[in-house]
Design an enzyme around this catalytic site. Structure first.
Site, mmCIF file in Angstrom:
data_model
loop_
_atom_site.group_PDB
_atom_site.id
_atom_site.type_symbol
_atom_site.label_atom_id
_atom_site.label_comp_id
_atom_site.label_asym_id
_atom_site.label_seq_id
_atom_site.Cartn_x
_atom_site.Cartn_y
_atom_site.Cartn_z
ATOM 1 N N ASP A 124 -2.186 5.548 -5.412
ATOM 2 C CA ASP A 124 -2.355 4.678 -4.249
ATOM 3 C C ASP A 124 -2.635 3.232 -4.671
ATOM 4 O OD1 ASP A 124 -2.942 3.490 -1.842
ATOM 5 O OD2 ASP A 124 -4.672 4.752 -1.385
ATOM 6 N N ASP A 180 0.816 -1.214 0.000
ATOM 7 C CA ASP A 180 0.000 0.000 0.000
ATOM 8 C C ASP A 180 0.852 1.268 0.000
ATOM 9 O OD1 ASP A 180 -2.045 1.812 0.274
ATOM 10 O OD2 ASP A 180 -2.434 1.360 2.376
#
Length: 410
Positions: free
Chosen positions: A300, A96
């Protein structure tokens, strides 16, 4: 000998000769595995993003971008295999770039669903140091993870970090318990971290050495890779069947893979010191500019959808033929036009997402309709998640505080 000064120049010019040299210098790859239990759930992914960035309940600004929460539907599509401890205990972790912390469940997490995950057992590691420091992350909807901090050996790909700080989750709320991944492998900047040691100097004496508080900080401070960059490729499912590289995606630390993209990388400067956030100059649909849609976006890997501020999301969804359903969110006819693309102008270059990728799974309560990959946030920053990254190779350059983007090779 430090290699960053020369290899980073390669990332700036993105020349093939430099990139090949960086690969030869010892870059490290970590495959991203496809979740075999994957079920598309656009509503859950949209809500997850709002929770992740603190907008589902309009959290205070300092909470923006904290630890992600995965919704109750098993909708995490990519994960990496990571080892913690000696010998390493293996975990499926969400890779992430939208968060900074590393955490996994502990043996104290005794909920029956927590037991379905891999849990870290300190009694099985000869190198662990458990700290008394409590650790907790709370979100506006009441979702939480809490436990205590620990330090141990971290392994991923061929990289080893001796003293890595991580969170041991003793308690998880239902959103985490229902997730197919075990925890989170944050690759954001240290300033975003929620893991704080109460006595850092005392902890360093315990482990007889420096402690790294984030994975990204560890890689940089230990100079474990030939260049302070990492490249991300996410498989889009429509590549050639005989692709020799195979796999469902890949993070490559210390270099990039030129076989995964077309042309040259365009490097965009980071506009916020905590996030992989860059400027978007404009948006076009099928080559026609959409007025009033510009700003900044976070790249992201831990988000699925394309997220826009509310007014912009309305404009984009209307343009692609979507409507807002009071129960289901943004939906559009499954047989919508899937030719053409939505294009984002960044750094004077255009980066596309195919219109076919904007039509997601079917809406069970509304026959003939599918969910839109475009969703809204009450915030003022866009988020480009996996829908964008599957269409564009992304390089995260730490030393030069920039993100490089190029269209993927199909």
């Amino acid at each position: 000998m430090r290699l960053w000064s020369t290899t980073t120049l390669c990332s700036l010019v993105a020349s093939a000769s430099c990139i090949v040299a960086a690969n030869a210098a010892g870059a490290f790859r970590i495959p991203i595995h496809k979740n075999t239990h994957y079920r598309p759930n656009t509503r859950a992914r949209a809500f997850k993003t709002l929770k992740k960035y603190g907008h589902h309940n309009r959290l205070r600004a300092r909470d923006f971008g904290r630890q992600p929460i995965t919704d109750v539907e098993n909708d995490v599509e990519y994960y990496g295999i990571v080892g913690i401890g000696t010998p390493p205990q293996m975990f499926k972790l969400d890779m992430d770039t939208g968060s900074s912390d590393l955490w996994v469940p502990s043996m104290k997490c005794d909920h029956h669903k927590c037991k379905l995950h891999s849990r870290f057992d300190p009694s099985m590691s000869s190198t662990v140091t458990e700290l008394g420091t409590p650790w907790k992350i709370a979100y506006g909807d009441g979702s939480t993870v809490s436990g205590h901090l620990a330090i141990d050996r971290l392994e991923f790909s061929e990289i080893t970090i001796p003293n890595q700080l991580f969170g041991m989750a003793d308690r998880e709320s239902s959103a985490f318990l229902e997730d197919v991944v075990d925890g989170v492998f944050g690759l954001g900047f240290p300033g975003l971290s929620a893991l704080v040691m109460e006595d850092a100097a005392g902890a360093e004496r315990l482990v007889n050495g420096p402690i790294s508080d984030t994975v990204l900080g560890s890689i940089m401070s230990h100079e474990l890779i030939p260049a302070p960059i990492f490249g991300v490729w996410l498989g889009n499912g429509d590549g050639p069947a005989n692709d020799p590289n195979g796999g469902d995606g890949e993070f490559i630390f210390g270099s990039i893979d030129t076989t995964r993209f077309e042309g040259d990388l365009t490097y965009l400067p980071i506009t916020h010191p905590k996030f992989w956030q860059v400027k978007v100059q404009g948006v076009m649909l099928d080559g026609v500019e959409m007025s009033g849609i510009h700003g900044e976006t976070i790249i992201d890997t831990g988000t699925t959808l394309l997220v826009f501020p509310i007014a912009q999301a309305k404009k984009v969804n209307k343009a692609i033929g979507a409507k807002s359903d009071p129960w289901e969110g943004w939906i559009l006819p499954c047989d919508s036009n899937q030719d053409g693309s939505i294009d984002f102008v960044m750094g004077g270059k255009t980066f596309s997402v195919r219109r076919k990728d904007l039509v997601r799974e079917k809406v069970k309560t509304n026959p003939g309709y599918c969910y839109s990959a475009v969703t809204a946030t009450p915030g003022d920053v866009m988020v480009f998640g996996d829908v964008f990254i599957r269409n564009n190779y992304c390089v995260f350059d730490v030393e030069n505080m920039s993100v490089g983007i190029a269209p993927i090779r199909r």
